[in-house]
Design a protein around this motif. Structure first.
Motif, short mmCIF file in Angstrom:
data_model
loop_
_atom_site.label_atom_id
_atom_site.label_comp_id
_atom_site.label_asym_id
_atom_site.label_seq_id
_atom_site.Cartn_x
_atom_site.Cartn_y
_atom_site.Cartn_z
N GLU A 185 0.82 -1.22 0.00
CA GLU A 185 0.00 0.00 0.00
C GLU A 185 0.85 1.27 0.00
OE1 GLU A 185 -2.68 -0.69 3.24
OE2 GLU A 185 -3.91 -2.06 2.03
N ARG A 186 2.13 1.14 0.37
CA ARG A 186 3.05 2.30 0.28
C ARG A 186 3.89 2.19 -0.99
NH1 ARG A 186 7.12 2.57 3.59
NH2 ARG A 186 7.08 0.38 4.16
N VAL A 187 4.28 0.94 -1.34
CA VAL A 187 5.20 0.73 -2.46
C VAL A 187 4.55 1.08 -3.80
CG1 VAL A 187 6.34 -1.12 -3.78
CG2 VAL A 187 6.66 -0.98 -1.31
N ILE A 188 3.33 0.58 -4.03
CA ILE A 188 2.74 0.78 -5.37
C ILE A 188 2.41 2.25 -5.64
CG2 ILE A 188 0.77 0.16 -6.86
CD1 ILE A 188 1.23 -2.74 -5.90
N ALA A 237 4.03 4.74 -4.53
CA ALA A 237 5.33 5.39 -4.74
C ALA A 237 5.87 5.07 -6.14
CB ALA A 237 6.32 4.94 -3.67
N LEU A 238 5.68 3.81 -6.58
CA LEU A 238 6.13 3.45 -7.93
C LEU A 238 5.34 4.26 -8.97
CD1 LEU A 238 6.56 -0.44 -7.77
CD2 LEU A 238 8.35 1.30 -7.94
N ALA A 239 4.03 4.39 -8.74
CA ALA A 239 3.19 5.15 -9.68
C ALA A 239 3.64 6.61 -9.73
CB ALA A 239 1.72 5.04 -9.26
N ARG A 240 3.92 7.19 -8.57
CA ARG A 240 4.35 8.60 -8.53
C ARG A 240 5.70 8.78 -9.23
NH1 ARG A 240 2.65 8.40 -3.17
NH2 ARG A 240 4.80 8.12 -2.45
N SER A 241 6.55 7.75 -9.15
CA SER A 241 7.90 7.89 -9.72
C SER A 241 7.90 7.85 -11.25
CB SER A 241 8.83 6.79 -9.18
OG SER A 241 8.58 5.56 -9.84
N LEU A 242 6.76 7.46 -11.83
CA LEU A 242 6.67 7.41 -13.30
C LEU A 242 6.26 8.76 -13.87
CD1 LEU A 242 4.77 4.04 -13.89
CD2 LEU A 242 7.15 4.54 -14.50
N ILE A 271 -2.28 -6.58 -5.92
CA ILE A 271 -1.39 -5.75 -6.76
C ILE A 271 -2.21 -5.03 -7.84
CG2 ILE A 271 0.52 -5.84 -8.42
CD1 ILE A 271 1.50 -8.38 -6.79
N LYS A 272 -3.08 -5.77 -8.53
CA LYS A 272 -3.88 -5.17 -9.60
C LYS A 272 -4.76 -4.04 -9.06
CE LYS A 272 -4.78 -9.18 -12.56
NZ LYS A 272 -5.83 -10.17 -12.80
N ARG A 273 -5.39 -4.30 -7.89
CA ARG A 273 -6.26 -3.28 -7.30
C ARG A 273 -5.48 -2.01 -7.00
NH1 ARG A 273 -6.81 -2.16 -2.09
NH2 ARG A 273 -6.14 -4.18 -1.30
N LEU A 274 -4.32 -2.17 -6.36
CA LEU A 274 -3.54 -0.99 -5.97
C LEU A 274 -3.01 -0.26 -7.21
CD1 LEU A 274 -1.65 -2.48 -2.90
CD2 LEU A 274 -3.34 -0.63 -2.86
N VAL A 275 -2.58 -1.01 -8.20
CA VAL A 275 -2.06 -0.39 -9.42
C VAL A 275 -3.17 0.45 -10.06
CG1 VAL A 275 -1.34 -0.94 -11.78
CG2 VAL A 275 -0.22 -2.05 -9.86
N GLU A 276 -4.36 -0.13 -10.18
CA GLU A 276 -5.44 0.60 -10.85
C GLU A 276 -5.93 1.79 -10.03
OE1 GLU A 276 -8.11 -2.46 -12.23
OE2 GLU A 276 -6.51 -3.29 -13.51
N GLN A 277 -5.87 1.66 -8.69
CA GLN A 277 -6.27 2.80 -7.84
C GLN A 277 -5.30 3.97 -7.96
OE1 GLN A 277 -6.43 1.23 -3.86
NE2 GLN A 277 -8.51 0.44 -4.11
N ASN A 278 -4.12 3.70 -8.52
CA ASN A 278 -3.12 4.75 -8.63
C ASN A 278 -2.98 5.27 -10.06
OD1 ASN A 278 -1.60 5.38 -5.96
ND2 ASN A 278 -2.14 3.21 -5.91
N ARG A 279 -4.10 5.25 -10.77
CA ARG A 279 -4.20 5.86 -12.11
C ARG A 279 -3.25 5.25 -13.13
NH1 ARG A 279 -7.08 10.36 -12.71
NH2 ARG A 279 -5.64 11.36 -14.15
N LEU A 280 -3.06 3.94 -12.97
CA LEU A 280 -2.32 3.21 -14.00
C LEU A 280 -3.34 2.34 -14.72
CD1 LEU A 280 0.68 2.33 -11.74
CD2 LEU A 280 0.89 3.65 -13.81
N PHE A 281 -3.30 2.37 -16.05
CA PHE A 281 -4.33 1.70 -16.83
C PHE A 281 -3.77 0.47 -17.52
CE2 PHE A 281 -5.52 5.98 -16.06
CZ PHE A 281 -6.80 5.81 -15.56
N HIS A 282 -4.56 -0.59 -17.42
CA HIS A 282 -4.11 -1.87 -17.95
C HIS A 282 -3.96 -1.81 -19.47
CE1 HIS A 282 -4.81 -6.14 -19.23
NE2 HIS A 282 -3.77 -6.23 -18.43
#
Ligand SMILES: C[S@@+](CC[C@H](N)C(=O)[O-])C[C@H]1O[C@@H](n2cnc3c(N)ncnc32)[C@H](O)[C@@H]1O
Length: 188
Positions: free
Chosen positions: A119-122, A124-129, A150-161
């Motif tokens: 919940e902290r790592v993903i 942060a990864l999204a922000r670093s992009l 992982i999928k839920r957190l990635v998508e909650q952070n405005r990353l699109f599949h």
């Protein structure tokens, strides 16, 4: 969660890399959507198994190898000693600068990280992009619950599949490989 490997573990990983490097790690590295000029993050680089092949694909770019473990990062320095386009970072994802990478990848890393840490790592990864940047992960397919987190957190952070595939890796079994794109501003 910080964990330092034993010398035997590093030795066995190096042996596996020598025997199966091309089929396991190069195959993944070659599929990353890169044109050679990007700034790329290898999150949880270990001894540099994937980084060894990605660095070759970045003649005008730069690779940052990040690991929480000092021993793995030292092993990575050894694997990549012939390259000049690499930075080694021993830190955690939340310490990464915002919008600093065109692409980031995690190879067999996220499934091992507890949910509360993800919940902290993903984020942060999204922000670093950078906007329009790419996140690719490859994780064991049998880790179904963790993959869903992982999928839920990635998508909650405005990353699109963008794309997913299942790959059958020698010795390691089936893995899910997914590509996500960071939205580049405005509404999705
Ligand atoms: C199974 S190894 C995979 C290494 C490499 N990506 C590979 O496929 O060969 C997982 C790596 O992730 C690192 N790691 C685990 N949690 C981490 C975290 N929160 N931040 C950074 N690295 C982490 C470990 O130290 C280890 O090197």
């Amino acid at each position: 969660m910080k964990y330092e490997p034993t010398h035997l573990e590093i030795f066995l990983t190096r042996l596996a890399f020598l025997l199966c490097g091309k089929s396991v790690y190069q195959a993944f590295a070659d599929r990353l959507p890169l044109d050679g000029r990007e700034r790329v993050l290898d999150f949880g680089c270990g001894m540099g198994t994937v980084a060894y092949y990605v660095a070759k694909r970045l003649p005008q770019g730069h690779l940052t190898c990040l690991d929480i473990s000092e021993r793995w990062l030292n092993a990575c320095r050894k694997t990549l000693r012939s390259y000049g386009n690499i930075t080694f970072l021993q830190c955690e994802a939340p310490q990464l600068a915002n919008e600093s990478f065109d692409a980031a990848y995690c190879h067999f890393v996220l499934h091992d990280i507890p949910e509360n840490e993800l919940e902290r790592v993903i984020p942060a990864l999204a922000r670093s992009l950078k906007p329009g940047g790419v996140l690719v992960f490859r994780e064991p397919l049998n880790e179904t619950e963790k993959i869903n987190v992982i999928k839920r957190l990635v998508e909650q952070n405005r990353l699109f599949h963008k794309d997913s595939r299942i790959t059958d890796i020698p010795i390691m079994g089936n893995a899910l490989e997914s590509v996500y794109i960071k939205h580049n501003g405005g509404l999705p």
